[in-house]
Enzyme design. Structure first.
Site, PDB file in Angstrom:
ATOM      1  CG  ASP A 171      -2.091   0.904   1.132  1.00 37.65           C
ATOM      2  OD1 ASP A 171      -2.261   1.532   0.066  1.00 37.65           O
ATOM      3  OD2 ASP A 171      -2.848   1.009   2.108  1.00 37.65           O
ATOM      4  N   GLY A 172       0.372   2.304  -0.617  1.00 40.32           N
ATOM      5  CA  GLY A 172       1.048   3.599  -0.553  1.00 40.32           C
ATOM      6  C   GLY A 172       1.657   4.080  -1.857  1.00 40.32           C
TER       7      GLY A 172
ATOM      8  CD1 TRP B 244       7.578   6.416  -2.655  1.00 43.16           C
ATOM      9  CD2 TRP B 244       7.112   6.825  -4.813  1.00 43.16           C
ATOM     10  NE1 TRP B 244       8.769   6.469  -3.336  1.00 43.16           N
ATOM     11  CE2 TRP B 244       8.507   6.717  -4.666  1.00 43.16           C
ATOM     12  CE3 TRP B 244       6.589   7.074  -6.074  1.00 43.16           C
ATOM     13  CZ2 TRP B 244       9.392   6.844  -5.723  1.00 43.16           C
ATOM     14  CZ3 TRP B 244       7.468   7.218  -7.143  1.00 43.16           C
ATOM     15  CH2 TRP B 244       8.858   7.104  -6.956  1.00 43.16           C
TER      16      TRP B 244
ATOM     17  NE  ARG C 235      -4.079   6.782  -7.522  1.00 39.16           N
ATOM     18  CZ  ARG C 235      -3.971   6.522  -6.216  1.00 39.16           C
ATOM     19  NH1 ARG C 235      -3.708   7.491  -5.369  1.00 39.16           N
ATOM     20  NH2 ARG C 235      -4.145   5.298  -5.765  1.00 39.16           N
TER      21      ARG C 235
ATOM     22  CG  HIS D 219       0.081   2.067  -9.439  1.00 36.36           C
ATOM     23  ND1 HIS D 219      -0.170   1.663  -8.142  1.00 36.36           N
ATOM     24  CD2 HIS D 219      -1.001   2.796  -9.806  1.00 36.36           C
ATOM     25  CE1 HIS D 219      -1.352   2.134  -7.757  1.00 36.36           C
ATOM     26  NE2 HIS D 219      -1.876   2.825  -8.739  1.00 36.36           N
TER      27      HIS D 219
ATOM     28  CG  LEU E 116       9.801 -16.954  -3.656  1.00 38.50           C
ATOM     29  CD1 LEU E 116       9.627 -16.958  -2.144  1.00 38.50           C
ATOM     30  CD2 LEU E 116      10.361 -15.603  -4.112  1.00 38.50           C
TER      31      LEU E 116
ATOM     32  CB  SER F  28      -8.010  -4.137   2.651  1.00 36.74           C
ATOM     33  OG  SER F  28      -7.814  -2.932   3.339  1.00 36.74           O
TER      34      SER F  28
ATOM     35  CD  GLU G 105       2.219 -12.854  16.082  1.00 34.45           C
ATOM     36  OE1 GLU G 105       2.217 -11.648  16.396  1.00 34.45           O
ATOM     37  OE2 GLU G 105       1.789 -13.756  16.832  1.00 34.45           O
TER      38      GLU G 105
HETATM   39  C1  FPP Z   1      -1.643   0.310  -3.322  1.00 36.40           C
HETATM   40  O1  FPP Z   1      -1.276   1.618  -3.547  1.00 36.40           O
HETATM   41  C2  FPP Z   1      -1.242  -0.673  -4.320  1.00 36.40           C
HETATM   42  C3  FPP Z   1      -2.069  -1.272  -5.236  1.00 36.40           C
HETATM   43  C4  FPP Z   1      -3.442  -0.850  -5.513  1.00 36.40           C
HETATM   44  C5  FPP Z   1      -1.668  -2.446  -6.009  1.00 36.40           C
HETATM   45  C6  FPP Z   1      -0.278  -2.935  -5.881  1.00 36.40           C
HETATM   46  C7  FPP Z   1       0.354  -2.882  -7.209  1.00 36.40           C
HETATM   47  C8  FPP Z   1       1.680  -2.811  -7.420  1.00 36.40           C
HETATM   48  C9  FPP Z   1       2.667  -2.860  -6.345  1.00 36.40           C
HETATM   49  C10 FPP Z   1       2.195  -2.638  -8.803  1.00 36.40           C
HETATM   50  C11 FPP Z   1       2.307  -3.816  -9.662  1.00 36.40           C
HETATM   51  C12 FPP Z   1       2.172  -5.153  -9.018  1.00 36.40           C
HETATM   52  C13 FPP Z   1       2.843  -6.249  -9.403  1.00 36.40           C
HETATM   53  C14 FPP Z   1       2.613  -7.581  -8.745  1.00 36.40           C
HETATM   54  C15 FPP Z   1       3.835  -6.176 -10.472  1.00 36.40           C
HETATM   55  P1  FPP Z   1      -2.424   2.707  -3.566  1.00 36.40           P
HETATM   56  O2  FPP Z   1      -2.652   3.092  -4.980  1.00 36.40           O
HETATM   57  O3  FPP Z   1      -3.621   2.218  -2.835  1.00 36.40           O
HETATM   58  O4  FPP Z   1      -1.720   3.856  -2.765  1.00 36.40           O
HETATM   59  P2  FPP Z   1      -2.412   5.010  -1.918  1.00 36.40           P
HETATM   60  O5  FPP Z   1      -3.179   4.344  -0.827  1.00 36.40           O
HETATM   61  O6  FPP Z   1      -1.248   5.799  -1.440  1.00 36.40           O
HETATM   62  O7  FPP Z   1      -3.274   5.770  -2.881  1.00 36.40           O
END
Ligand code: FPP
Length: 231
Positions: free
Chosen positions: A17-18, A22, A30, A34, A128, A187, A198
């Site tokens: 998340d985040g 970032w 955004r 990602h 893995l 979530s 944990e």
């Molecule tokens: C949360 O950030 C992240 C996601 C919605 C999805 C996770 C996706 C990736 C890490 C990118 C690609 C994934 C793979 C497996 C290659 P957010 O958009 O909710 O952030 P925010 O809460 O700061 O808005």
């Protein structure tokens, strides 16, 4: 001896998340968050393998993420497709096994095809195991399991009957679940499997996550006492 450290967790689940925050901190779109998040995924996989972790479940896209703007959904789908293509090239070399957990409906055909061939091509790998939670929701997973039981005509069910019909029945429950970015909730992630997990929450935003952060989370986990309802 009671005060022995826990072993390295076999299975870690991560709620990444985040990414959006970032990017916002850098006045970037955004999508840039990602993309950087996808790099953090690569770092984390290498780090997990180096630490001897056997299974990693990554929450890549939730059933609720479809409510995001269409443009953001396409960025995420593009990144996922790119990642699947990269794994197709590298997973066998690394001996990584890829599993996908989630519902198939609504996913683009190109992604479904890549998922299927990747799962098949890496099924025998012993390194893995990467379980990508993609179009995943834990309530949907449990409902799916119960519907299977209904179809089988079972009248009375045990918890094990449900466990055996989840998406990945052979993976042990995660000993540790990590969530980044300071949010402290599940979530709809691994609700059933997290019964005795944990939790580790960190303020670090997912694109900044790295080997050192994973090591910190594991060290924190290892120092805890797990009682599983006992004393
Ligand atoms: C949360 O950030 C992240 C996601 C919605 C999805 C996770 C996706 C990736 C890490 C990118 C690609 C994934 C793979 C497996 C290659 P957010 O958009 O909710 O952030 P925010 O809460 O700061 O808005």
């Amino acid at each position: 001896m009671e005060d022995k450290n826990n072993a390295i967790p076999r299975h870690i689940g991560i709620i990444m998340d985040g990414n959006g925050r970032w990017a916002a901190q850098r006045a970037l779109p955004r999508s840039a968050g990602h993309r950087e998040g996808a790099r953090a995924v690569q770092r984390t996989l290498q780090a997990a393998e180096a630490m001897g972790i056997k299974y990693l479940t990554l929450y890549a896209f939730s059933t609720e993420n479809w409510t995001r703007p269409r443009e953001e959904i396409s960025t995420l789908m593009e990144l996922l497709e790119k990642t699947l293509t990269e794994y197709q090239k590298s997973a066998n070399k690394k001996n990584w096994r890829i599993l996908i957990s989630g519902e198939r409906d609504r996913l683009p055909a190109a992604i479904l095809a890549k998922m299927d061939s990747l799962v098949q091509a890496t099924a025998q790998n012993k390194g893995l195991t990467i379980n990508l939670a993609l179009n995943y929701g834990a309530r949907q997973e449990i409902t799916h399991a119960v519907n299977r039981l209904l179809k089988e005509g079972i009248q009375t069910i045990t918890p094990q009957d449900i466990s055996l019909r989840l998406y990945q029945p052979e993976i042990p429950d995660p000993e540790l679940i990590i969530r980044t970015s300071g949010e402290e909730r599940l979530s709809n992630f691994l609700l059933w499997q997290a019964a005795y997990s944990e939790f580790y929450f960190t303020e670090v935003l997912w694109p900044d996550f790295n080997a050192a952060e994973l090591q910190k989370a594991v060290a924190d986990y290892r120092a805890r006492r797990r009682r599983f309802g006992g004393i």
